[in-house]
Scaffold this motif. Structure first.
Motif, PDB file in Angstrom:
ATOM      1  N   LEU A   1      -8.461  -2.335  -7.299  1.00 52.83           N
ATOM      2  CA  LEU A   1      -7.954  -3.328  -6.364  1.00 52.83           C
ATOM      3  C   LEU A   1      -6.440  -3.283  -6.474  1.00 52.83           C
ATOM      4  N   MET A   2      -5.769  -2.922  -5.365  1.00 51.32           N
ATOM      5  CA  MET A   2      -4.323  -2.716  -5.413  1.00 51.32           C
ATOM      6  C   MET A   2      -3.607  -3.620  -4.414  1.00 51.32           C
ATOM      7  N   ASN A   3      -2.636  -4.375  -4.910  1.00 49.46           N
ATOM      8  CA  ASN A   3      -1.790  -5.200  -4.056  1.00 49.46           C
ATOM      9  C   ASN A   3      -0.410  -4.548  -3.969  1.00 49.46           C
ATOM     10  N   PHE A   4      -0.070  -4.047  -2.789  1.00 47.62           N
ATOM     11  CA  PHE A   4       1.199  -3.352  -2.603  1.00 47.62           C
ATOM     12  C   PHE A   4       2.368  -4.295  -2.337  1.00 47.62           C
ATOM     13  N   ASN A   5       2.109  -5.585  -2.188  1.00 46.40           N
ATOM     14  CA  ASN A   5       3.179  -6.529  -1.908  1.00 46.40           C
ATOM     15  C   ASN A   5       3.730  -7.136  -3.207  1.00 46.40           C
ATOM     16  N   VAL A   6       4.121  -6.253  -4.116  1.00 48.24           N
ATOM     17  CA  VAL A   6       4.696  -6.641  -5.403  1.00 48.24           C
ATOM     18  C   VAL A   6       5.934  -5.789  -5.659  1.00 48.24           C
ATOM     19  N   PHE A   7       6.770  -6.253  -6.567  1.00 49.86           N
ATOM     20  CA  PHE A   7       7.985  -5.498  -6.886  1.00 49.86           C
ATOM     21  C   PHE A   7       7.647  -4.177  -7.558  1.00 49.86           C
ATOM     22  N   ARG A   8       6.745  -4.222  -8.551  1.00 46.30           N
ATOM     23  CA  ARG A   8       6.269  -3.012  -9.237  1.00 46.30           C
ATOM     24  C   ARG A   8       4.765  -2.925  -9.049  1.00 46.30           C
ATOM     25  N   LEU A   9       4.295  -1.820  -8.500  1.00 39.72           N
ATOM     26  CA  LEU A   9       2.880  -1.700  -8.191  1.00 39.72           C
ATOM     27  C   LEU A   9       2.001  -1.879  -9.421  1.00 39.72           C
ATOM     28  N   LYS A  10       2.499  -1.467 -10.570  1.00 42.50           N
ATOM     29  CA  LYS A  10       1.733  -1.611 -11.810  1.00 42.50           C
ATOM     30  C   LYS A  10       1.255  -3.048 -12.003  1.00 42.50           C
ATOM     31  N   GLU A  11       2.040  -4.012 -11.533  1.00 42.83           N
ATOM     32  CA  GLU A  11       1.692  -5.432 -11.663  1.00 42.83           C
ATOM     33  C   GLU A  11       0.634  -5.864 -10.644  1.00 42.83           C
ATOM     34  N   GLY A  12       0.381  -5.027  -9.632  1.00 42.81           N
ATOM     35  CA  GLY A  12      -0.551  -5.385  -8.573  1.00 42.81           C
ATOM     36  C   GLY A  12      -1.870  -4.623  -8.624  1.00 42.81           C
ATOM     37  N   ILE A  13      -2.151  -3.956  -9.741  1.00 37.70           N
ATOM     38  CA  ILE A  13      -3.366  -3.137  -9.839  1.00 37.70           C
ATOM     39  C   ILE A  13      -4.368  -3.770 -10.799  1.00 37.70           C
ATOM     40  N   ARG A  14      -5.618  -3.837 -10.348  1.00 38.04           N
ATOM     41  CA  ARG A  14      -6.721  -4.270 -11.219  1.00 38.04           C
ATOM     42  C   ARG A  14      -7.759  -3.161 -11.235  1.00 38.04           C
ATOM     43  N   ARG A  15      -8.047  -2.648 -12.423  1.00 33.57           N
ATOM     44  CA  ARG A  15      -9.114  -1.674 -12.589  1.00 33.57           C
ATOM     45  C   ARG A  15     -10.407  -2.430 -12.820  1.00 33.57           C
ATOM     46  N   ILE A  16     -11.455  -2.003 -12.130  1.00 38.05           N
ATOM     47  CA  ILE A  16     -12.740  -2.694 -12.207  1.00 38.05           C
ATOM     48  C   ILE A  16     -13.807  -1.688 -12.615  1.00 38.05           C
ATOM     49  N   VAL A  17     -14.553  -2.025 -13.652  1.00 43.24           N
ATOM     50  CA  VAL A  17     -15.679  -1.205 -14.075  1.00 43.24           C
ATOM     51  C   VAL A  17     -16.879  -2.132 -14.115  1.00 43.24           C
ATOM     52  N   ASN A  18     -17.938  -1.721 -13.411  1.00 45.04           N
ATOM     53  CA  ASN A  18     -19.118  -2.571 -13.326  1.00 45.04           C
ATOM     54  C   ASN A  18     -20.365  -1.732 -13.557  1.00 45.04           C
ATOM     55  N   GLY A  19     -21.337  -2.287 -14.173  1.00 41.92           N
ATOM     56  CA  GLY A  19     -22.539  -1.552 -14.547  1.00 41.92           C
ATOM     57  C   GLY A  19     -23.672  -1.642 -13.551  1.00 41.92           C
ATOM     58  N   TYR A  20     -23.454  -1.243 -12.320  1.00 42.12           N
ATOM     59  CA  TYR A  20     -24.542  -1.243 -11.321  1.00 42.12           C
ATOM     60  C   TYR A  20     -25.337   0.008 -11.417  1.00 42.12           C
TER      61      TYR A  20
END
Length: 125
Positions: free
Chosen positions: A106-125
């Motif tokens: 999940l990436m939010n590009f409306n941030v000063f540094r993209l690193k602050e706008g990224i969420r890695r998601i791991v799910n066990g489906y």
């Protein structure tokens, strides 16, 4: 290629796109540029992949579309918002569940540094 290695590569490309464009553009601009750059780097990418909802053994097209699907394994949901919230996470998790994908970004590009706008998601489906 492992999901971890693949995810790091995707994030690296996304950071390049964000560094070039900066924050403040519409989500679609980032999606098109990231799609172009990932393809250019040799990734297999599907854009706006339709995700049907299966209900009582019937596939229904309810308008669900993954922004980008990389290597048939990594769901990428792009945003350009003030802040990510639980609804954005739920949307990404829904796409992962519908497609039986384990990894998402999940990436939010409306941030000063993209690193602050990224969420890695791991799910066990």
């Amino acid at each position: 290629m492992s999901e971890d290695f693949l995810t790091k590569g995707i994030i690296g490309v996304a950071i390049e796109v964000h560094t070039t464009l900066g924050p403040g553009l519409l989500e679609n601009a980032y999606k098109e540029c990231l799609y172009y750059k990932l393809c250019k780097e040799g990734f297999h990418v599907e854009k706006e992949k339709i995700m049907p909802l299966v209900f009582e053994e019937v596939k229904l097209d309810c308008g669900y579309r993954i922004d980008l699907l990389v290597e048939d394994r990594i769901v990428i949901e792009l945003k350009s918002v003030v802040a990510l919230n639980d609804v954005h996470l739920a949307q990404t998790l829904t796409y992962m569940k519908l497609g039986n994908y384990k990894h998402g970004l999940l990436m939010n590009f409306n941030v000063f540094r993209l690193k602050e706008g990224i969420r890695r998601i791991v799910n066990g489906y």
